[in-house]
Scaffold this active site. Structure first.
Site, mmCIF file in Angstrom:
data_model
loop_
_atom_site.group_PDB
_atom_site.id
_atom_site.type_symbol
_atom_site.label_atom_id
_atom_site.label_comp_id
_atom_site.label_asym_id
_atom_site.label_seq_id
_atom_site.Cartn_x
_atom_site.Cartn_y
_atom_site.Cartn_z
ATOM 1 C CG HIS A 9 -1.766 -1.160 1.375
ATOM 2 N ND1 HIS A 9 -2.097 -1.714 2.590
ATOM 3 C CD2 HIS A 9 -2.402 -1.922 0.445
ATOM 4 C CE1 HIS A 9 -2.888 -2.753 2.396
ATOM 5 N NE2 HIS A 9 -3.078 -2.909 1.104
ATOM 6 C CG ASP A 36 -3.967 -5.944 -0.108
ATOM 7 O OD1 ASP A 36 -4.067 -4.729 -0.368
ATOM 8 O OD2 ASP A 36 -3.833 -6.375 1.044
ATOM 9 C CE1 TYR A 92 0.181 1.954 8.953
ATOM 10 C CE2 TYR A 92 -0.183 -0.239 9.861
ATOM 11 C CZ TYR A 92 -0.571 0.795 9.034
ATOM 12 O OH TYR A 92 -1.711 0.680 8.291
#
Length: 181
Positions: free
Chosen positions: A62, A168, A131
């Site tokens: 991504h 994805d 993250y």
């Protein structure tokens, strides 16, 4: 904090100092001043994200256009193979990738600058990935580089097909994706 440059020098591994004794351990997972002194980079994080995934899940690759995100990625529990692909056309490393195993037990983190596609493959039964990002999530600007693009040639530690989200599976090849100057 120890900083280790990868094969793509703008992607760095951070190895925090872990203080351990009979009670357990302590580490400083983020310090802007230390990061700046060690890397020369100023990273202002605005959002934290966390995911839990099972073995064989591949998330990514991504990135966002118009609101590109730098990411500081760490695994809180489990193990992943974390990958960054350079999408900056002007960089000598354009189209190249770097992959590193991140493990909740060794506490290493990977800093992925803006202008890179990012993804990971879960190697343990489950993994919790946390993250920080330098810009906010903007779904209208999100793009996906296909995980198995032969022009990129990522050597995923995977036997067979990964478990993928529909977005994805629909990722584009390097010669089709939006890139950065």
């Amino acid at each position: 904090m120890k900083v280790v440059r990868t094969a793509i020098p703008d992607v760095v591994l951070l190895e925090p100092r872990v203080l351990a004794d009979e009670r357990g351990w302590f580490l400083e997972s983020w310090n802007a001043r230390t990061f700046r002194a060690a890397t020369g980079l100023d990273a202002a994080f605005v959002q934290d994200n966390q995911s839990r995934s099972r073995r064989g899940v591949l998330r990514g690759l991504h990135y966002q256009v118009l609101q590109p995100q730098g990411k500081l990625v760490r695994v809180v529990r489990g193990r992943v193979f974390d990958v960054a692909v350079d999408l900056r056309r002007s960089a000598r490393t354009f189209g190249r990738w770097v992959g590193v195993e991140l493990d909740g037990d060794d506490h290493r983190q990977m800093f992925v600058p803006a202008g890179f596609a990012h993804g990971f493959l879960v190697l343990s039964d489950e993994a919790d990935v946390l993250y920080k990002t330098t810009d906010y999530y903007a779904p209208e600007h999100e793009r996906c580089l296909i995980w198995n693009d032969p022009d990129v040639g990522i050597d995923w530690p995977l036997a067979g097909e990964p478990l993928l989200a529909a977005k994805d599976r629909a990722g584009l090849r390097l010669n089709q994706v939006d890139t950065f100057a």
